[in-house]
Design a protein around this motif. Structure first.
Motif, PDB file in Angstrom:
ATOM      1  N   LEU A  31       2.821   2.678   0.044  1.00 11.05           N
ATOM      2  CA  LEU A  31       1.763   3.403   0.746  1.00 11.05           C
ATOM      3  C   LEU A  31       0.942   2.410   1.558  1.00 11.05           C
ATOM      4  O   LEU A  31       0.397   1.444   1.016  1.00 11.05           O
ATOM      5  CB  LEU A  31       0.856   4.134  -0.247  1.00 11.05           C
ATOM      6  CG  LEU A  31      -0.332   4.874   0.380  1.00 11.05           C
ATOM      7  CD1 LEU A  31       0.138   6.020   1.248  1.00 11.05           C
ATOM      8  CD2 LEU A  31      -1.295   5.382  -0.690  1.00 11.05           C
ATOM      9  N   SER A  32       0.888   2.662   2.851  1.00  6.77           N
ATOM     10  CA  SER A  32       0.078   1.803   3.720  1.00  6.77           C
ATOM     11  C   SER A  32      -0.680   2.677   4.708  1.00  6.77           C
ATOM     12  O   SER A  32      -0.590   3.903   4.656  1.00  6.77           O
ATOM     13  CB  SER A  32       0.976   0.823   4.479  1.00  6.77           C
ATOM     14  OG  SER A  32       1.728   1.525   5.444  1.00  6.77           O
ATOM     15  N   ILE A  34       1.165   7.131  -7.203  1.00 12.97           N
ATOM     16  CA  ILE A  34       1.704   5.820  -6.806  1.00 12.97           C
ATOM     17  C   ILE A  34       1.036   4.684  -7.571  1.00 12.97           C
ATOM     18  O   ILE A  34      -0.159   4.733  -7.896  1.00 12.97           O
ATOM     19  CB  ILE A  34       1.540   5.622  -5.281  1.00 12.97           C
ATOM     20  CG1 ILE A  34       2.375   4.437  -4.811  1.00 12.97           C
ATOM     21  CG2 ILE A  34       0.071   5.466  -4.908  1.00 12.97           C
ATOM     22  CD1 ILE A  34       2.649   4.434  -3.321  1.00 12.97           C
ATOM     23  N   LEU A  35       1.829   3.663  -7.853  1.00 16.87           N
ATOM     24  CA  LEU A  35       1.305   2.486  -8.532  1.00 16.87           C
ATOM     25  C   LEU A  35       0.490   1.641  -7.557  1.00 16.87           C
ATOM     26  O   LEU A  35       0.847   1.527  -6.381  1.00 16.87           O
ATOM     27  CB  LEU A  35       2.464   1.645  -9.075  1.00 16.87           C
ATOM     28  CG  LEU A  35       3.257   2.227 -10.234  1.00 16.87           C
ATOM     29  CD1 LEU A  35       4.509   1.396 -10.485  1.00 16.87           C
ATOM     30  CD2 LEU A  35       2.400   2.263 -11.485  1.00 16.87           C
ATOM     31  N   GLY A  36      -0.571   1.062  -8.063  1.00 24.00           N
ATOM     32  CA  GLY A  36      -1.428   0.238  -7.220  1.00 24.00           C
ATOM     33  C   GLY A  36      -0.677  -0.931  -6.601  1.00 24.00           C
ATOM     34  O   GLY A  36      -1.016  -1.399  -5.508  1.00 24.00           O
ATOM     35  N   SER A  37       0.366  -1.368  -7.273  1.00 22.40           N
ATOM     36  CA  SER A  37       1.110  -2.514  -6.765  1.00 22.40           C
ATOM     37  C   SER A  37       1.874  -2.190  -5.487  1.00 22.40           C
ATOM     38  O   SER A  37       2.405  -3.082  -4.831  1.00 22.40           O
ATOM     39  CB  SER A  37       2.099  -2.991  -7.831  1.00 22.40           C
ATOM     40  OG  SER A  37       2.979  -1.944  -8.184  1.00 22.40           O
ATOM     41  N   LYS A  38       1.907  -0.920  -5.145  1.00 14.80           N
ATOM     42  CA  LYS A  38       2.663  -0.544  -3.951  1.00 14.80           C
ATOM     43  C   LYS A  38       1.771  -0.287  -2.740  1.00 14.80           C
ATOM     44  O   LYS A  38       2.232   0.136  -1.690  1.00 14.80           O
ATOM     45  CB  LYS A  38       3.482   0.718  -4.257  1.00 14.80           C
ATOM     46  CG  LYS A  38       4.563   0.461  -5.289  1.00 14.80           C
ATOM     47  CD  LYS A  38       5.239   1.744  -5.686  1.00 14.80           C
ATOM     48  CE  LYS A  38       6.426   1.495  -6.591  1.00 14.80           C
ATOM     49  NZ  LYS A  38       7.051   2.762  -7.002  1.00 14.80           N
ATOM     50  N   PHE A  39       0.485  -0.563  -2.917  1.00 17.34           N
ATOM     51  CA  PHE A  39      -0.440  -0.399  -1.799  1.00 17.34           C
ATOM     52  C   PHE A  39      -0.176  -1.458  -0.746  1.00 17.34           C
ATOM     53  O   PHE A  39       0.036  -2.637  -1.066  1.00 17.34           O
ATOM     54  CB  PHE A  39      -1.885  -0.553  -2.282  1.00 17.34           C
ATOM     55  CG  PHE A  39      -2.384   0.645  -3.039  1.00 17.34           C
ATOM     56  CD1 PHE A  39      -1.984   1.928  -2.687  1.00 17.34           C
ATOM     57  CD2 PHE A  39      -3.266   0.482  -4.090  1.00 17.34           C
ATOM     58  CE1 PHE A  39      -2.451   3.030  -3.386  1.00 17.34           C
ATOM     59  CE2 PHE A  39      -3.735   1.583  -4.794  1.00 17.34           C
ATOM     60  CZ  PHE A  39      -3.331   2.858  -4.442  1.00 17.34           C
TER      61      PHE A  39
END
Lengths: 264, 264
Positions: A187-188, A217-222
């Motif tokens: 996610l961006s 969504i996991l925060g690591s995918k921000f």
DNA sequence: ATCAAAATGTGGCCATAGCAACATTATTCT
DNA sequence: AGAATAATGTTGCTATGGCCACATTTTGAT
């Protein structure tokens, strides 16, 4: 006509039996010696010897009375990822499930985080109608008794335990629901992206057919960019994550009226 | 004593312990009672009670000496019947699988006997294209890698781990295959009958959309009448069973040019 | 602090699993 | 076919797990 007659009648041989054991282990996490002995019509000692041999090679893990698959997950993709950040996914799933109102109609995307949500939804027994392309989610929610589950058609993708393809898209497009719940690989500011081929289109259609769109969504995918863009930020109503997004992403979300829900 | 103080030093409480058990299950596929008892410093009886409680909610699967994570759905009601006459079903399934030619297109009905056939088909690695309404069959064949599996849409029926309903019928009716493989609850001179509501129609459509129709059935179901008639004998091409049908049925089958294949 | 209810522990008893030595049956090779 | 060898079955024993009934401890509310 009757060209291929193979090993008719005879009992399975050692190699076949052990192959079968390994295969069954992919379907169920645990096998009991007594059950297998009955299934193969051999003595328990034979199965025990099979287990010993397979354990020797590290293909199974022994246990009292049975065996299970070894930790280095033989399970394709889902299980590896499932193992990663399990607690985070669980927290996200639990929070998301709390937002589902009784009687809601939902589309739920295939994925390990959405599957966690399904678990909590099933546990809570929230009555709802769910349309999904994920087999585990269908079985979880359907088995709970509270939810009515509709499964989408399509080509079965074993690595994701879900169906994909034209049939899936067309089916989803024929339905309308109140809420779409999707996962994503990234996610961006540019939007939601996805790396599993065929999944991006499904998420896009689910969002299009729903009044509100919820992204787990996991925060690591921000901030990360995935392979294909599945949707713009504007397609979302809310994001459920385990940590706060970075400032620029948070701003972009706010600009698009996307609510951020933080799990724990 | 200590009013609101968490549990430092003190032993874990029931809820925490059970949560911890569930978490550990994500990391390992199987936990042993004795290990957990030692780890939590409680008696094995306590762990046993934890297991019972968790199994009650469907959160774990019990096993002798331990527990494993529940495989999503997979074998809910099917398991009871699967145990019955397992060897017979296995023999039927194996023989039927041998008749499938590489590259064939199939429709496979949901059921414990057809599932056995799917197992052997997956084991043999016969390349084929399969359309089914059964989730376990889809996962079995899809996971083998050799088969391309299309899943039909529909309402998920947890007791059968399959989808049923209008959507299913309409989807099946849009496809054509070389062979339909179905199970049934009974076979008599009057035809094939089925007692699970909604399944009869599916079998009927599958047979209608296939060039050849193969029925897998236990010999114990010969001559019995089920609830709904799914098809007449004329709709079948062959019957695979574990024992020969009674004379009158055999005659009726011969009159309809239905071949009988005996498994062992 | 006191009491009731819940949770946990204990011991007895039975069922099942594990194990090892030996017998029996299949399979393979010539 | 017959011998050699591998695979499987059998038997008797021990260890572990499952389960029940009841004792004990812990927890929660007053």
């Amino acid at each position: 006509m009757d060209a291929r007659v193979k090993n008719e009648g005879t009992r399975l041989r050692k190699r076949d039996r052990r192959e079968q054991i390994l295969f069954e282990l992919k379907l169920r996490p645990h096998l009991r010696i007594s059950e297998l002995a009955e299934q193969f019509a051999v003595s328990t000692e034979t199965i025990r010897r099979d287990f010993d041999a397979l354990a020797e090679k590290g293909l199974i893990d022994r246990a009292h009375g049975g065996a299970s698959r070894p930790h280095p997950g033989q399970y394709p993709t889902l299980n590896e990822r499932e193992r990663n950040q399990f607690q985070e996914r669980e927290r996200i799933g639990r929070l998301a499930a709390e937002w589902i109102a009784p009687g809601e109609t939902l589309m739920i995307d295939a994925g390990s985080t959405t599957q966690q949500m399904a678990r909590f939804l099933a546990m809570a027994g929230t009555p709802c109608r769910v349309l999904t392309n994920s087999l585990p989610i269908a079985m979880l929610l359907g088995g709970s008794g509270a939810a009515e589950v509709i499964l989408a058609p399509g080509r079965y993708l074993p690595t994701e335990s879900a169906v994909v393809g034209e049939e899936t898209l067309e089916f989803l497009a024929r339905h309308h629901v109140e809420r779409a719940v999707i996962g994503a690989t990234a996610l961006s500011r540019d939007g939601v992206s996805e790396s599993v081929p065929g999944f991006a289109a499904i998420k896009r259609v689910m969002l299009a057919q729903a009044k509100t769109g919820m992204l787990l969504i996991l925060g690591s995918k921000f901030g990360v960019h995935g392979f294909t863009r599945a949707a713009t930020l504007g397609a979302l109503t809310s994001v459920v994550a385990d940590s706060a997004p970075p400032a620029d992403l948070e701003e972009a979300l706010r600009d698009n009226d996307v609510e951020v829900l933080l799990a724990k």
